[in-house]
Design an enzyme around this catalytic site. Structure first.
Site, PDB file in Angstrom:
ATOM      1  N   ASP A 252       0.875  -1.160   0.000  1.00  0.00           N
ATOM      2  CA  ASP A 252       0.000   0.000   0.000  1.00  0.00           C
ATOM      3  C   ASP A 252       0.924   1.225   0.000  1.00  0.00           C
ATOM      4  O   ASP A 252       2.099   1.117   0.369  1.00  0.00           O
ATOM      5  CB  ASP A 252      -0.881  -0.042   1.255  1.00  0.00           C
ATOM      6  CG  ASP A 252      -1.718   1.217   1.394  1.00  0.00           C
ATOM      7  OD1 ASP A 252      -2.208   1.734   0.367  1.00  0.00           O
ATOM      8  OD2 ASP A 252      -1.856   1.696   2.543  1.00  0.00           O
ATOM      9  N   ASP A 254       0.077   5.097   0.977  1.00  0.00           N
ATOM     10  CA  ASP A 254      -0.042   6.024   2.116  1.00  0.00           C
ATOM     11  C   ASP A 254      -0.151   5.243   3.420  1.00  0.00           C
ATOM     12  O   ASP A 254      -1.047   4.415   3.584  1.00  0.00           O
ATOM     13  CB  ASP A 254      -1.268   6.924   1.924  1.00  0.00           C
ATOM     14  CG  ASP A 254      -1.178   7.709   0.608  1.00  0.00           C
ATOM     15  OD1 ASP A 254      -0.056   8.110   0.228  1.00  0.00           O
ATOM     16  OD2 ASP A 254      -2.224   7.892  -0.051  1.00  0.00           O
TER      17      ASP A 254
HETATM   18 MG    MG Z   1      -2.849   3.199   3.513  1.00  0.00          MG
END
Ligand code: MG
Length: 419
Positions: A252, A254
């Site tokens: 992922d 962020d």
């Molecule tokens: Mg995230």
């Protein structure tokens, strides 16, 4: 370089120059009507394997230095969009050696560029060979070196402490040797040393640089094959497709690579998390694909557009490259049922916790599922991984690199037990 030029270069990534002009006489009839780099390996020309490998390292600009049957390079140029690169082909008017070919393309070259032979593949970290810390003030280049069991086909190289001290001509003697891996980062100043043509870079310029202490070298241990002789060309047919197949780590963005500040979309909003860039490099060098899968509902909400997402990812790739790291491929989902922009307001199978982005990557790349895993910072990330049939983990607070090392060890152990 002006600030704008520097920025343009970061966004467009480093430049790779591939020598594809040789006659390939040792392959006999095979190269009567086909340039050696275009001979098929697996189901595509050898050159496409090379370009795909460069593209995943973040090279977006490719220059082909062609000669023999150079018009045929058009078939690869036509595939540039599919390969994710821009290709410029320069066909030299007459054979003038590797030095001559470079000189002919001079106006297109960056100040520092990667040069590769178009008939061999060395699995290495192209970006770490360039590392600024390893260049000395007077250096004009850095060469990837490879130890081989039988060096008789090649010229050999002497090196000490990361410096190349001597190039020797082909000895013809069988036995282990360190050879020139045919991959170089060069400073454009090298071109000023090219005098009368034809000129061989390998035989006339590099030895002078070595003698005068202006050439670095790094021993690379990855897979190596040179398709220049029939036996090895045959071997490449099974070995190269097998070399491509590898597990993947899905990250992922962020909250895993950078602090999740909510809808980050500009470089000044990216604060890399501790160990994140080092973790990516570690995975690169352990032979994993590294993919980013990120929900970007900010597009659906009208905070920024898709071009901004692409530009940010190109910038992040450039930053990673400074640390010798790269992301092999990126997927983002601009859709959200809560969006304010009509075109993006929808439930979409790419939006995590749905597994669409992961499934798309599994289909686009030769990923081995065994040993693959995902790291995210929300339950939705882990759910997406499980729905795609791979394990998912929540990032631990301290350091991504430590966690990644532990997960790699755990999954390696598992697959060894499975074997
Ligand atoms: Mg995230």
């Amino acid at each position: 370089m002006s600030k704008a030029q520097v920025q343009a270069q970061i966004v467009s990534g480093p430049q790779a120059v591939i020598l594809v002009g040789g006659r390939g006489t040792r392959l006999g009839r095979l190269t009567d009507n086909t340039p050696k780099p275009l001979l098929p390996v697996g189901d595509v020309p050898f050159l496409e394997h090379l370009i795909a490998n460069l593209a995943r390292h973040g090279f977006r600009r490719i220059i082909l230095l062609a000669g023999y049957l150079g018009d045929q390079m058009q078939s690869v140029i036509d595939k540039a969009p599919e390969l994710g690169v821009e290709i410029t082909c320069v066909i030299e008017p007459e054979p003038a050696g590797t030095g001559g070919a470079l000189l002919y393309a001079r106006s297109l070259l960056d100040r520092r560029f990667l040069l590769l032979n178009g008939d061999s593949l060395l699995d290495m970290n192209y970006l770490s060979l360039r590392a600024d810390a390893d260049w000395r003030e007077a250096d004009m280049g850095r060469v990837a070196l490879r130890a081989v069991a039988d060096g008789s086909r090649y010229g050999t190289v002497e090196h000490t402490d990361g410096r190349i001290t001597h190039f020797a001509e082909k000895s013809g003697r069988p036995g282990p040797a360190v050879i020139n891996g045919g991959i170089y980062w060069l400073d454009i100043g090298v071109l000023d040393m090219i005098g009368a043509l034809p000129c061989s870079l390998e035989q006339e310029i590099l030895p002078v640089l070595a003698r005068t202490g202006r050439l670095g070298g790094e021993l690379c241990e990855g897979y190596f094959i040179d398709i220049g002789v029939p036996d090895d060309f045959q071997r490449a047919q099974t070995e190269i497709p097998a070399w491509w197949r590898r597990p993947a780590v899905f990250l992922d963005r962020d909250g895993v690579l950078n602090t999740d500040i909510g809808y980050a979309h500009r470089p000044d909003q990216i604060e890399w998390l501790p160990g994140a860039r080092q973790a990516v490099r570690y995975l690169n060098e352990q032979g994993y694909f590294v993919f980013v899968v990120t929900n970007q509902a900010g597009v659906a909400r009208g905070f920024y557009d898709e071009a901004t997402v692409h530009a940010l990812h190109a910038w992040m790739q450039g930053e990673l490259g400074r640390d010798g790291a790269h992301i092999d491929d990126w997927r983002y989902c601009p859709y959200s049922p809560e969006g304010s922009i009509d075109a993006y307001r929808q439930v979409h199978h790419w939006r995590k916790p749905a597994p669409g982005m992961i499934l798309d990557l599994l289909e686009s790349w030769p990923v081995v599922r065994e040993g693959s895993f995902l790291i995210g910072d929300r339950d939705g990330d882990v759910q997406a991984a499980l729905a795609a049939g791979i394990p998912g983990y929540i990032i631990e607070a301290n350091n991504l690199q430590d966690q990644v090392r532990a997960l790699v060890a755990k999954h390696k152990l598992k697959s060894e037990i499975a074997v």
